[in-house]
Design an enzyme around this catalytic site. Structure first.
Site, PDB file in Angstrom:
ATOM      1  CD  GLU A 225      35.899  38.763   2.573  1.00  0.00           C
ATOM      2  OE1 GLU A 225      35.431  38.054   3.496  1.00  0.00           O
ATOM      3  OE2 GLU A 225      35.458  39.895   2.304  1.00  0.00           O
TER       4      GLU A 225
ATOM      5  CB  CYS B 212      34.710  36.437   6.025  1.00  0.00           C
ATOM      6  SG  CYS B 212      34.129  38.133   6.199  1.00  0.00           S
TER       7      CYS B 212
END
Length: 504
Positions: free
Chosen positions: A246, A283
């Site tokens: 990620e 995020c």
């Protein structure tokens, strides 16, 4: 040998020496120790691994005060936020114990032999998922608990039957050591070798971890640059391995004209809170907000600036993250097409910047990690869709629609179809910060959000990353694993001869 220190995120001062960066030999030893412990995870079966996960959860809770204190000092995220994150960490460990109890994750499929099958006689075929082997996990900077040593990557890997080697994040080394100690103590209590999880420190150690021939998969949460380098390393091995990274996400949010007319102030208030949550270090922070030009859109922008101005800044996770935010914010403020609504030069505080859709370029659609939102004003639907075409892959996309747009063919529907091409989770009339740990969750997206958009790092299907399918053909009944036995002694869900078999 480089020393590892616990550093106070608020003052920048060294507080406690934690250890040293692992040498090549120490990385090798850590991986080999984990690999040697791996067979116990497999042999323990579903019930045994579920017991391990619950024991780990209990051990972390028992050490909660010390873990939260260390994490607060090293991250400046505050005890309230961190206790919530610790609860999330222990919850997801227990959730994966439920995944094991359910057993459907094994994807068991049995096709009985059929001598009359077309185009050729069919043998007996029995398929299930098995663990890949040692998994390397890289801790995240912004979640020192839930995405780190005992976070989702580790929980799903252990549940799958894979031992784990964790590369601790340099921003919270003491926290990492405390959590690792709790995991290893729990493993021993549950009858497993402590080395089902080992911990290493150091950037070069992380490189060595990805290269190690006994490591069969890697989970990573971090920067685009660092993640891409490790991804390329994983792909360039003599035996390439999957690297589930990620890496970064801009998370577009679109406000339709109808939504802006109905609730501009409410959207602005929610957006300000989402952008600044955790000093913008999520995020899933919505970094790009598409707002209609005109009176309603300006009303939203004005309210957004006022709401954000009431929210204080704060310390960022690491000096490098602080520096990157200050530089990134300054570059955007200086952009010829950008109008500044709220900003303070050189400070970590909320930034609200505005640009017309026609001014979008590579800089303005790039993630700026921290409390900054770029508002993009579109004059027409064509401008909106052309601008959305410039948005890179993201973890989330959010649509704020009007009360009259809940039907096929509406602008909100067409926006959703467009952003679905480049996001893993669509949020309606809300905000993407906060990722529920559930069976249906998907935390992933097209590049650069993740390296494999088919997989998630949050939710129960995260376990799929660390499994591979194996089919047994015409195997003697006595040599089949119990999961594939004809009489289904474990009572597992499975598909037999094309039909779902319901458990009695």
């Amino acid at each position: 040998m480089t020393e590892v220190w616990s550093i106070d995120a608020r003052t920048g001062e060294k507080v406690e020496r934690v250890g040293e960066h692992a040498t090549t030999e120490q990385v090798d030893a850590a991986v080999r120790a984990a690999a040697a412990a791996g067979s116990t995870l497999v042999d323990a079966g579903l019930a045994g691994r579920a017991t391990l996960l619950r024991a780990v959860s209990d051990a972390i809770e028992a050490d909660a005060d010390a873990i939260v204190a260390a994490a607060d000092r090293e991250s400046a995220l505050g005890p309230t936020r961190l206790r919530g994150e610790l609860a999330r960490t222990t919850y997801q460990l227990r959730l994966f114990a439920e995944v094991l109890a359910d057993g459907a994750y094994l994807e068991i499929i049995i096709d009985h032999p059929d001598p009359t099958a077309i185009p050729a006689p069919r043998p007996d075929l029995r398929r299930m998922l098995v663990p890949v082997g040692v998994v390397g996990v890289f801790s995240a900077s912004n979640f020192p608990l839930a995405f780190s040593v005992a976070g989702g990557d580790t929980a799903s890997a252990l549940a799958a039957g894979c031992p784990v080697v964790v590369k601790a994040h340099s921003g919270h080394p003491l926290t990492s050591e405390l959590v690792a100690a709790a995991v290893r103590r729990a493993a021993a209590t549950a009858g497993f070798p402590e080395d089902v999880l080992t911990l290493i420190h150091g950037r070069q150690a992380g490189t060595g971890l990805v290269r190690h021939p006994l490591v069969k998969a890697v989970g990573f949460t971090g920067s685009l640059g660092g993640g891409r380098a490790l991804f390329d390393l994983a792909c360039g091995r003599p035996d390439p391995i999957p690297f589930y990274g990620e890496l970064g996400s801009i998370n577009p949010l679109v406000v339709t004209p109808s939504a802006a007319a109905e609730r501009a102030e409410a959207i602005a208030s929610g957006l300000a809170g989402s952008v600044t949550l955790g000093v913008g270090q999520f995020c899933t922070k919505p970094g790009l907000a598409f707002v209609p030009a005109g009176e309603d859109g300006e009303r939203l922008v004005s309210a957004l600036g006022e709401a954000a101005a009431q929210i204080p800044g704060g310390a960022m996770l690491t000096p490098s993250i602080h520096e990157a935010f200050v530089e990134g914010a300054a570059a955007r403020v200086a952009h010829a097409g950008v109008r500044t609504v709220l900003a303070k030069d050189g400070e970590v505080c909320p930034h609200v910047l505005v640009a017309p859709a026609t001014a979008l370029d590579d800089l303005l659609v790039e993630e700026c990690f921290g409390p900054l939102v770029m508002v993009v004003q579109y004059a027409t639907e064509d401008e909106l869709f052309a601008a959305l075409d410039r948005v890179p892959g993201s973890l989330t996309a959010t649509i704020h629609s009007g009360s009259d747009e809940g039907k096929p063919g509406s602008l909100a529907d067409r926006v959703a179809l467009k952003v679905r091409e480049r996001a893993g989770r669509l949020v309606w009339n809300g905000f993407p910060t906060g990722v529920a740990v559930t069976w249906a969750q998907h935390h992933g997206g097209p590049w650069p959000a993740t390296t494999f958009s088919a997989h998630t790092s949050v939710g129960t299907t995260a376990i799929r990353r660390f499994l591979r399918p194996v089919t047994y053909q015409d195997a003697p009944a006595g040599l089949l694993p119990p999961e594939l036995a004809e009489d289904n002694p474990l009572g597992l869900p499975r598909r037999v001869d094309g039909r779902i078999e319901v458990r009695g």
